[in-house]
Design a protein around this motif. Structure first.
Motif, PDB file in Angstrom:
ATOM      1  N   PRO A 135       7.143  49.399  -3.929  1.00 57.29           N
ATOM      2  CA  PRO A 135       5.909  48.667  -4.241  1.00 57.29           C
ATOM      3  C   PRO A 135       5.651  47.531  -3.258  1.00 57.29           C
ATOM      4  CG  PRO A 135       7.658  47.969  -5.706  1.00 57.29           C
ATOM      5  CD  PRO A 135       8.215  49.117  -4.886  1.00 57.29           C
ATOM      6  N   ASN A 136       4.374  47.175  -3.082  1.00 55.83           N
ATOM      7  CA  ASN A 136       4.085  45.977  -2.300  1.00 55.83           C
ATOM      8  C   ASN A 136       4.323  44.754  -3.178  1.00 55.83           C
ATOM      9  OD1 ASN A 136       1.583  45.156  -3.632  1.00 55.83           O
ATOM     10  ND2 ASN A 136       0.564  46.808  -2.511  1.00 55.83           N
ATOM     11  N   VAL A 137       4.256  43.569  -2.594  1.00 56.12           N
ATOM     12  CA  VAL A 137       4.625  42.358  -3.325  1.00 56.12           C
ATOM     13  C   VAL A 137       3.696  42.097  -4.518  1.00 56.12           C
ATOM     14  CG1 VAL A 137       3.369  40.728  -1.823  1.00 56.12           C
ATOM     15  CG2 VAL A 137       5.417  39.958  -3.069  1.00 56.12           C
ATOM     16  N   LYS A 138       2.413  42.379  -4.380  1.00 52.84           N
ATOM     17  CA  LYS A 138       1.488  42.163  -5.503  1.00 52.84           C
ATOM     18  C   LYS A 138       1.764  43.136  -6.641  1.00 52.84           C
ATOM     19  CE  LYS A 138      -2.282  40.063  -2.948  1.00 52.84           C
ATOM     20  NZ  LYS A 138      -3.705  40.135  -2.599  1.00 52.84           N
ATOM     21  N   GLU A 139       2.073  44.394  -6.292  1.00 44.98           N
ATOM     22  CA  GLU A 139       2.373  45.380  -7.323  1.00 44.98           C
ATOM     23  C   GLU A 139       3.631  44.998  -8.097  1.00 44.98           C
ATOM     24  OE1 GLU A 139       0.521  49.375  -5.221  1.00 44.98           O
ATOM     25  OE2 GLU A 139       2.586  48.777  -4.739  1.00 44.98           O
ATOM     26  N   LEU A 140       4.700  44.661  -7.383  1.00 47.61           N
ATOM     27  CA  LEU A 140       5.944  44.325  -8.069  1.00 47.61           C
ATOM     28  C   LEU A 140       5.795  43.040  -8.880  1.00 47.61           C
ATOM     29  CD1 LEU A 140       8.784  45.307  -8.626  1.00 47.61           C
ATOM     30  CD2 LEU A 140       9.549  44.049  -6.603  1.00 47.61           C
ATOM     31  N   SER A 155       7.613  46.521  -0.268  1.00 46.26           N
ATOM     32  CA  SER A 155       7.322  47.134   1.037  1.00 46.26           C
ATOM     33  C   SER A 155       6.621  46.166   1.972  1.00 46.26           C
ATOM     34  CB  SER A 155       6.442  48.372   0.841  1.00 46.26           C
ATOM     35  OG  SER A 155       5.200  48.000   0.273  1.00 46.26           O
ATOM     36  N   THR A 156       6.320  44.967   1.492  1.00 48.27           N
ATOM     37  CA  THR A 156       5.543  43.998   2.263  1.00 48.27           C
ATOM     38  C   THR A 156       6.419  43.249   3.258  1.00 48.27           C
ATOM     39  OG1 THR A 156       4.149  43.692   0.305  1.00 48.27           O
ATOM     40  CG2 THR A 156       3.926  42.064   2.087  1.00 48.27           C
ATOM     41  N   ARG A 204      12.173  40.094   8.442  1.00 48.60           N
ATOM     42  CA  ARG A 204      12.202  39.722   7.020  1.00 48.60           C
ATOM     43  C   ARG A 204      11.096  40.446   6.251  1.00 48.60           C
ATOM     44  NH1 ARG A 204      13.616  33.386   6.879  1.00 48.60           N
ATOM     45  NH2 ARG A 204      13.208  33.785   4.711  1.00 48.60           N
ATOM     46  N   ALA A 205      11.311  40.589   4.920  1.00 49.92           N
ATOM     47  CA  ALA A 205      10.327  41.217   4.041  1.00 49.92           C
ATOM     48  C   ALA A 205      10.339  40.480   2.699  1.00 49.92           C
ATOM     49  CB  ALA A 205      10.642  42.687   3.834  1.00 49.92           C
ATOM     50  N   TRP A 206       9.271  40.690   1.932  1.00 50.00           N
ATOM     51  CA  TRP A 206       9.116  40.012   0.643  1.00 50.00           C
ATOM     52  C   TRP A 206       9.971  40.648  -0.439  1.00 50.00           C
ATOM     53  CZ3 TRP A 206       6.709  35.523  -0.405  1.00 50.00           C
ATOM     54  CH2 TRP A 206       5.910  34.998   0.599  1.00 50.00           C
ATOM     55  N   VAL A 207      10.503  39.807  -1.312  1.00 50.02           N
ATOM     56  CA  VAL A 207      11.213  40.226  -2.518  1.00 50.02           C
ATOM     57  C   VAL A 207      10.587  39.517  -3.706  1.00 50.02           C
ATOM     58  CG1 VAL A 207      13.407  40.642  -1.329  1.00 50.02           C
ATOM     59  CG2 VAL A 207      12.987  38.412  -2.390  1.00 50.02           C
ATOM     60  N   VAL A 208      10.737  40.125  -4.879  1.00 47.52           N
ATOM     61  CA  VAL A 208      10.372  39.480  -6.135  1.00 47.52           C
ATOM     62  C   VAL A 208      11.671  39.236  -6.879  1.00 47.52           C
ATOM     63  CG1 VAL A 208       9.181  39.759  -8.349  1.00 47.52           C
ATOM     64  CG2 VAL A 208       8.081  40.516  -6.233  1.00 47.52           C
ATOM     65  N   ALA A 209      11.855  38.011  -7.339  1.00 48.27           N
ATOM     66  CA  ALA A 209      13.081  37.631  -8.032  1.00 48.27           C
ATOM     67  C   ALA A 209      12.886  37.769  -9.534  1.00 48.27           C
ATOM     68  CB  ALA A 209      13.475  36.203  -7.679  1.00 48.27           C
ATOM     69  N   PHE A 210      13.553  38.732 -10.140  1.00 48.96           N
ATOM     70  CA  PHE A 210      13.483  38.889 -11.592  1.00 48.96           C
ATOM     71  C   PHE A 210      14.484  37.981 -12.292  1.00 48.96           C
ATOM     72  CE2 PHE A 210      11.127  42.561 -10.232  1.00 48.96           C
ATOM     73  CZ  PHE A 210      10.051  42.508 -11.105  1.00 48.96           C
ATOM     74  N   LYS A 241      13.168  37.647   2.575  1.00 52.97           N
ATOM     75  CA  LYS A 241      14.602  37.781   2.853  1.00 52.97           C
ATOM     76  C   LYS A 241      14.789  38.605   4.117  1.00 52.97           C
ATOM     77  CE  LYS A 241      16.059  36.110  -1.168  1.00 52.97           C
ATOM     78  NZ  LYS A 241      16.824  34.947  -1.369  1.00 52.97           N
ATOM     79  N   GLU A 242      15.931  38.442   4.750  1.00 50.62           N
ATOM     80  CA  GLU A 242      16.266  39.240   5.919  1.00 50.62           C
ATOM     81  C   GLU A 242      16.377  40.707   5.501  1.00 50.62           C
ATOM     82  OE1 GLU A 242      17.973  36.515   4.982  1.00 50.62           O
ATOM     83  OE2 GLU A 242      17.299  35.123   6.532  1.00 50.62           O
ATOM     84  N   LYS A 243      15.808  41.596   6.307  1.00 46.09           N
ATOM     85  CA  LYS A 243      15.767  43.020   5.980  1.00 46.09           C
ATOM     86  C   LYS A 243      17.143  43.678   5.933  1.00 46.09           C
ATOM     87  CE  LYS A 243      11.143  43.862   7.823  1.00 46.09           C
ATOM     88  NZ  LYS A 243      10.387  44.552   8.904  1.00 46.09           N
ATOM     89  N   ASP A 244      18.152  43.037   6.528  1.00 41.63           N
ATOM     90  CA  ASP A 244      19.489  43.632   6.500  1.00 41.63           C
ATOM     91  C   ASP A 244      20.307  43.189   5.282  1.00 41.63           C
ATOM     92  OD1 ASP A 244      19.949  41.016   7.297  1.00 41.63           O
ATOM     93  OD2 ASP A 244      21.157  41.555   9.047  1.00 41.63           O
TER      94      ASP A 244
END
Length: 171
Positions: free
Chosen positions: A97-102, A131-132, A140-146, A154-157
């Motif tokens: 999902p993209n950041v808005k979806e998640l 996926s954002t 780096r890419a976006w994460v959602v923290a649950f 966060k770093e992609k690795d």
């Protein structure tokens, strides 16, 4: 004496269940169960967004009442590949999902995890990949923290949890 009291306090603090979800008693739910309907035994439709979500994080399996097993963490590239393979496996179009979806799954009245735990049980209270990618940093890419309903990059690795989504179709 102070050492004994401190040791007792630390032992007591560590014995509490830190993974138990905490929710506001009188808050307005942001993802009420009524917003979800069953698509399959292991996926739910979020009607406000027309998105179908896997009930369990990747690595877990739906057993009919909860998500069993350990969720698995992936790098961003591995998460994208995993989504591609899941889509090819059943031809339903699963994707990251993209950041808005998640973020649409975040239950802002709860923490640890910040998600509707009736619909998505046993969700790790931690970051999930989107996926954002970062617009400012290609590594780096976006994460959602649950854990607390926040999002960040966060770093992609790094190794992060994954929940797949697909667009709803009336097949």
């Amino acid at each position: 004496m102070k050492t004994t009291i401190l040791a007792f306090a630390l032992t007591a603090a560590c014995s509490f269940n830190v993974s138990a979800q905490t929710c506001l008693a009188n808050g307005l739910e942001t993802t009420p169960s009524e917003d979800f309907s069953v698509v399959t035994t292991s996926s739910y439709l979020h009607t406000p967004t027309d998105l179908v979500w896997k009930r369990c994080a990747e690595g877990q399996e739906w057993d009919g009442s909860t998500c069993e097993g350990e969720a698995v963490k992936y790098t961003w590239q591995e998460a994208l590949q995993l989504a591609h393979e899941a889509s090819n496996e059943d031809l339903l179009g699963w994707r990251l999902p993209n950041v808005k979806e998640l973020a649409s799954l975040v239950e802002r009245d709860c923490v640890r995890p910040a998600i509707n735990s009736a619909v998505f049980p046993a969700t790790p209270p931690d970051d999930f990949w989107t996926s954002t990618p970062s617009a400012d940093d290609p590594d780096r890419a976006w994460v959602v923290a649950f854990f607390n309903a926040s999002h960040s990059i966060k770093e992609k690795d790094r190794y992060v949890y994954v929940r797949l989504v697909r667009t709803y179709t009336n097949d």
